[in-house]
Design a protein around this motif. Structure first.
Motif, mmCIF file in Angstrom:
data_model
loop_
_atom_site.group_PDB
_atom_site.id
_atom_site.type_symbol
_atom_site.label_atom_id
_atom_site.label_comp_id
_atom_site.label_asym_id
_atom_site.label_seq_id
_atom_site.Cartn_x
_atom_site.Cartn_y
_atom_site.Cartn_z
ATOM 1 N N SER A 275 15.093 16.811 -26.066
ATOM 2 C CA SER A 275 16.185 16.692 -25.656
ATOM 3 C C SER A 275 17.326 16.054 -26.887
ATOM 4 O O SER A 275 18.167 16.149 -26.811
ATOM 5 C CB SER A 275 15.774 15.957 -24.199
ATOM 6 O OG SER A 275 15.458 16.124 -23.832
ATOM 7 N N LEU A 276 16.322 14.528 -27.522
ATOM 8 C CA LEU A 276 17.033 14.724 -28.927
ATOM 9 C C LEU A 276 17.139 15.689 -29.592
ATOM 10 O O LEU A 276 18.293 15.296 -30.061
ATOM 11 C CB LEU A 276 15.548 13.510 -29.703
ATOM 12 C CG LEU A 276 16.609 12.982 -30.717
ATOM 13 C CD1 LEU A 276 17.701 12.068 -30.543
ATOM 14 C CD2 LEU A 276 15.404 12.236 -31.612
ATOM 15 N N VAL A 277 16.519 16.645 -29.556
ATOM 16 C CA VAL A 277 16.855 17.627 -30.886
ATOM 17 C C VAL A 277 17.960 18.228 -29.946
ATOM 18 O O VAL A 277 19.473 18.759 -30.497
ATOM 19 C CB VAL A 277 15.813 19.317 -31.398
ATOM 20 C CG1 VAL A 277 16.493 19.863 -31.644
ATOM 21 C CG2 VAL A 277 14.644 17.999 -31.547
ATOM 22 N N ARG A 278 18.204 18.599 -28.800
ATOM 23 C CA ARG A 278 19.080 19.814 -28.392
ATOM 24 C C ARG A 278 20.751 18.430 -28.454
ATOM 25 O O ARG A 278 21.544 18.570 -28.806
ATOM 26 C CB ARG A 278 19.201 19.586 -26.573
ATOM 27 C CG ARG A 278 17.639 20.590 -26.534
ATOM 28 C CD ARG A 278 17.426 21.028 -24.990
ATOM 29 N NE ARG A 278 18.388 20.687 -24.584
ATOM 30 C CZ ARG A 278 19.316 21.704 -24.029
ATOM 31 N NH1 ARG A 278 19.040 22.831 -24.168
ATOM 32 N NH2 ARG A 278 20.213 21.030 -22.734
ATOM 33 N N ALA A 279 20.482 17.486 -27.838
ATOM 34 C CA ALA A 279 21.515 15.828 -28.323
ATOM 35 C C ALA A 279 22.459 16.231 -29.515
ATOM 36 O O ALA A 279 23.384 15.984 -29.962
ATOM 37 C CB ALA A 279 21.205 14.287 -27.889
ATOM 38 N N LEU A 280 22.078 16.190 -30.890
ATOM 39 C CA LEU A 280 21.789 16.450 -31.711
ATOM 40 C C LEU A 280 22.069 17.371 -32.655
ATOM 41 O O LEU A 280 23.365 17.998 -33.014
ATOM 42 C CB LEU A 280 20.969 16.379 -33.127
ATOM 43 C CG LEU A 280 19.781 14.714 -32.873
ATOM 44 C CD1 LEU A 280 18.637 15.179 -33.553
ATOM 45 C CD2 LEU A 280 20.925 13.838 -33.087
ATOM 46 N N ARG A 281 22.184 18.528 -31.855
ATOM 47 C CA ARG A 281 22.679 20.140 -32.122
ATOM 48 C C ARG A 281 24.362 19.783 -30.969
ATOM 49 O O ARG A 281 24.840 21.364 -30.864
ATOM 50 C CB ARG A 281 21.810 21.020 -31.696
ATOM 51 C CG ARG A 281 21.351 21.399 -31.633
ATOM 52 C CD ARG A 281 20.887 23.295 -31.919
ATOM 53 N NE ARG A 281 20.205 22.655 -30.746
ATOM 54 C CZ ARG A 281 18.812 23.154 -30.454
ATOM 55 N NH1 ARG A 281 17.714 22.988 -31.645
ATOM 56 N NH2 ARG A 281 18.349 23.965 -29.292
ATOM 57 N N GLY A 282 24.694 18.531 -30.305
ATOM 58 C CA GLY A 282 25.415 18.394 -29.278
ATOM 59 C C GLY A 282 25.639 19.292 -28.189
ATOM 60 O O GLY A 282 26.486 19.808 -27.555
ATOM 61 N N GLU A 283 24.103 19.728 -27.440
ATOM 62 C CA GLU A 283 24.122 20.372 -26.146
ATOM 63 C C GLU A 283 23.847 19.358 -24.607
ATOM 64 O O GLU A 283 23.884 18.189 -25.406
ATOM 65 C CB GLU A 283 23.154 21.227 -26.578
ATOM 66 C CG GLU A 283 23.247 22.270 -27.231
ATOM 67 C CD GLU A 283 21.676 23.374 -27.847
ATOM 68 O OE1 GLU A 283 22.034 23.796 -28.493
ATOM 69 O OE2 GLU A 283 21.433 22.852 -27.356
ATOM 70 N N TYR A 284 23.939 20.233 -23.945
ATOM 71 C CA TYR A 284 23.801 19.416 -22.475
ATOM 72 C C TYR A 284 22.590 18.793 -22.048
ATOM 73 O O TYR A 284 21.680 19.723 -22.605
ATOM 74 C CB TYR A 284 24.430 19.702 -21.365
ATOM 75 C CG TYR A 284 24.247 19.764 -19.885
ATOM 76 C CD1 TYR A 284 25.369 18.988 -19.999
ATOM 77 C CD2 TYR A 284 23.297 20.017 -19.188
ATOM 78 C CE1 TYR A 284 25.479 17.863 -18.559
ATOM 79 C CE2 TYR A 284 23.223 19.203 -18.113
ATOM 80 C CZ TYR A 284 24.228 18.248 -17.468
ATOM 81 O OH TYR A 284 24.522 17.388 -16.791
ATOM 82 N N ILE A 285 23.274 17.241 -21.801
ATOM 83 C CA ILE A 285 21.718 16.782 -21.564
ATOM 84 C C ILE A 285 21.452 15.889 -20.172
ATOM 85 O O ILE A 285 22.519 15.734 -19.429
ATOM 86 C CB ILE A 285 21.324 15.508 -22.348
ATOM 87 C CG1 ILE A 285 21.266 15.866 -24.393
ATOM 88 C CG2 ILE A 285 20.118 15.175 -21.929
ATOM 89 C CD1 ILE A 285 20.024 16.736 -24.113
ATOM 90 N N ALA A 286 20.620 16.906 -19.429
ATOM 91 C CA ALA A 286 20.920 16.825 -17.914
ATOM 92 C C ALA A 286 20.732 15.194 -17.492
ATOM 93 O O ALA A 286 20.131 14.125 -18.431
ATOM 94 C CB ALA A 286 19.835 17.344 -16.558
ATOM 95 N N PRO A 287 21.666 14.781 -16.614
ATOM 96 C CA PRO A 287 21.444 12.972 -15.798
ATOM 97 C C PRO A 287 20.348 12.148 -15.351
ATOM 98 O O PRO A 287 19.990 13.416 -14.743
ATOM 99 C CB PRO A 287 22.972 13.050 -16.191
ATOM 100 C CG PRO A 287 23.301 14.267 -15.121
ATOM 101 C CD PRO A 287 22.483 15.257 -15.942
ATOM 102 N N GLY A 288 19.814 11.542 -15.439
ATOM 103 C CA GLY A 288 18.649 10.499 -15.113
ATOM 104 C C GLY A 288 19.397 9.215 -14.990
ATOM 105 O O GLY A 288 19.894 8.282 -15.411
#
Ligand code: BEZ
Ligand code: MG
Length: 583
Positions: free
Chosen positions: A159-172
């Motif tokens: 998820s961290l890598v996805r966030a760094l790529r500016g991608e969507y992170i599901a909320p919790g």
């Protein structure tokens, strides 16, 4: 300096009572859930700690999953009525403790069975051991199965890598796992809550129990209720508990939230004195900068509550808010807006008290400087004036001084088992800071209390009791410090942090018994093998720990003989030489 009272010989009947109380305290320490290591980002939890977490989750009713508390199911199966009710029944304390121990042992064995062999094995064990009906325990283990699976996977790194790529992170949701298991899986985009929903109905109901126990404890110790109390309210706590701290403040004032047509808690209503059956307490609230930012409508609600209570035509001995506000208006010829200020925080855009930095850097000479700094940072009023104009951080130092001068007890709620009062420097900067400020202004040390939402039975502890409990359960507990030492450099830093945070409670509130420093020195410094381990893993933190002990002695918090002191100084010098490359 505080020290334990010297034990006196007691008559035989009372001796039994004392042994029982001692036994209860030992159980409390034994059962306290403590983190036995640090969370490693990206790594799932290990099965031993998973069993402890699952046991805690299973100790609460989970209506959202149709599951009842396993402790209650077992207690009922054994014919003990219910787990929490047993504590209020008229049975002898020995029988009660024995019943609870039996329930706890069966629940723990059931969870171990589940972790080792799965749901069916656990369900059948509980049926045999405690007549628990399979259809009721199956619901609990279905929930634990889901949680267990979610604990075994960990996508935090991904998820961290996805966030760094500016991608969507599901909320919790943001909470701890025991309060709300739906925080799993981790590695999601944490969201807070709707401030208009605070306090939730559950939080408000629980708030009554806590406020009642808190006042009862003060009453038992002083023979009367406190006229004024100071509360610390934090943002993250109130997110996790959906506003338990807010609910406690409202209960002390004797008001309940009123929801508007959109179901938003925007109003308050007085709870009649006949229902309350005690005076309304004057409550001074210091909210963190995070609370102020996240819970702006709640800040308004709290201020509204104080003003409502101040306006009620009630006798002064049953309404301390009104009593104090009227007295101040008369004595100082000030107006209601000055006399009824009770919600304080930092100046807009500012955060924290800086008391922790002053303590950690040893940048103070007299203790009362710490409380003065607290007030300097936190004396900004929030709410609305009598013309309905919003007050957004008006400097109100005199109003805060006046309000604190009346305070007789201070209090903070602990919201999670993960972080306690010696884990971080924020508890002593806030609760220690405000207690210190009260001591100077009221010219008397307030009673200082904490409670935790960690167990099902409300438990109010004095600050001194809490420091002792945390020291025994964590700092001096081999399970805890060995868990930390597995993390090497960081682990030693954590041990040193605990010692320094404990010192913070001496500095701000003189709440640490001398034996605590003696045992810290014995465990970490005078044990040569341990000292070698610390110095090899992290000589900086080892040195800071020894220096903190010397400072505790130098400032009068720890009495120690000259030989011990010399030994500590020698060790400190040798660590310093090593750090400077002299040795
Ligand atoms: C808060 O949640 O308000 C908070 C968190 C850490 C330190 C102080 C306050
Ligand atoms: Mg911090």
């Amino acid at each position: 300096m505080s020290t334990d009272k010297t034990p006196t010989r007691s008559p035989p009947a009372d001796r039994d009572g004392q042994v029982l109380r001692l036994y209860e305290q030992l159980l409390e320490i034994e059962q306290r859930l403590i983190p036995t290591g640090l969370h490693v980002f990206g790594r799932p939890s290990e099965s031993v700690e998973r069993a402890d977490v699952l046991r805690m989750v299973a100790s609460f009713d989970r209506p959202e999953a149709g599951a009842r508390a396993l402790t209650d199911l077992v207690a009922e199966g054994l014919g003990f009525s219910s787990y929490t009710k047993t504590t209020t029944q008229q049975i002898s304390p020995e029988v009660l403790l024995a019943e609870r121990e039996r329930v706890d042992a069966i629940v723990a064995a059931g969870i171990r069975e589940f972790v080792a062999d799965g749901s069916e094995a656990a369900v059948s064990y509980l049926e045999k051991a405690a007549n628990v009906k399979p259809q009721t325990s199956q619901q609990v283990f279905a929930l634990l199965q889901t949680i267990s699976e979610e604990l075994s996977v960990n996508s935090e790194l991904e998820s961290l890598v996805r966030a760094l790529r500016g991608e969507y992170i599901a909320p919790g949701p943001g909470a701890d796992i025991v309060q709300n298991p739906s925080i799993l899986p981790t590695g999601r985009n944490t969201h807070a809550i709707n401030p208009y929903a605070v306090p939730s109905a559950v939080a408000f109901a629980h708030g009554e129990a806590v406020a009642t126990s808190l006042l009862q404890r003060y009453y038992d110790e002083n023979g009367r209720y406190p006229q004024a109390m100071a509360l610390v309210l934090w943002g993250l706590d109130n997110i996790k508990t959906q506003g338990e701290g807010v609910a406690q403040a409202l209960w002390l004032l004797g008001v309940c939230p009123v929801r508007d047509s959109l179901n938003r808690a925007t109003g308050v209503e007085a709870i009649p004195l006949e229902r309350l059956r005690r005076p309304r307490i004057d409550v001074v609230m210091t909210v963190s900068g995070i609370f102020r930012d996240l819970f702006s409508p709640t800040v308004q609600l709290l201020d509204k509550a104080v003003r409502l209570v101040a306006s009620l035509e009630e006798p002064p001995e049953l309404n301390y808010v009104r009593k104090h506000v009227r007295e101040q208006i008369e004595r100082e010829s000030c107006d209601m807006d000055e006399a009824a200020v009770r919600v304080f925080s930092n100046a807009p855009g500012n955060y924290g008290t800086n008391v922790n930095f002053m303590v950690m850097d040893s940048q103070w000479e007299q203790e009362q400087t710490l409380g003065d700094l607290f007030v300097t940072r936190k004396c900004f009023a929030y709410g609305r004036d009598s013309h309905g104009q919003s007050i957004e951080g008006r400097e109100a130092r005199v109003a805060m001084d006046r309000a604190l001068a009346r305070v007789e007890a201070t209090y903070q709620n602990i919201d999670t088992f993960e972080i306690g009062i010696t884990d971080v420097d924020h508890y002593f900067e806030y609760l220690g800071g405000i207690s210190n400020a009260v001591e100077k202004r009221a010219q008397s040390r307030p009673s200082i209390y904490l409670s935790d939402s960690l167990s099902r039975n409300v438990k109010i502890r004095s600050l001194e009791e809490t420091v002792r409990l945390e020291t025994r359960a964590k700092t001096l507990n081999p399970k805890w410090y060995e868990g930390m030492l597995k993390h090497g450099f960081r682990g030693v830093a954590e041990i040193e942090n605990h010692v320094s945070n404990t010192f913070g409670w001496s500095a701000t509130a003189d709440a640490v018994d001398g034996w605590i420093y003696t045992e810290v020195a014995r465990t970490f410094v005078f044990d040569e093998t341990m000292l070698d381990r610390l110095r090899n893993l992290n000589p900086h933190s080892a040195h800071s720990l020894v220096r903190r002990l010397l400072e505790a002695n130098g400032r009068g918090y720890w009495d120690v003989d000259q030989t011990t002191l010399e030994k500590l100084r020698d060790i400190s010098r040798s660590l310093e030489d090593e750090l400077e490359g002299v040795a």
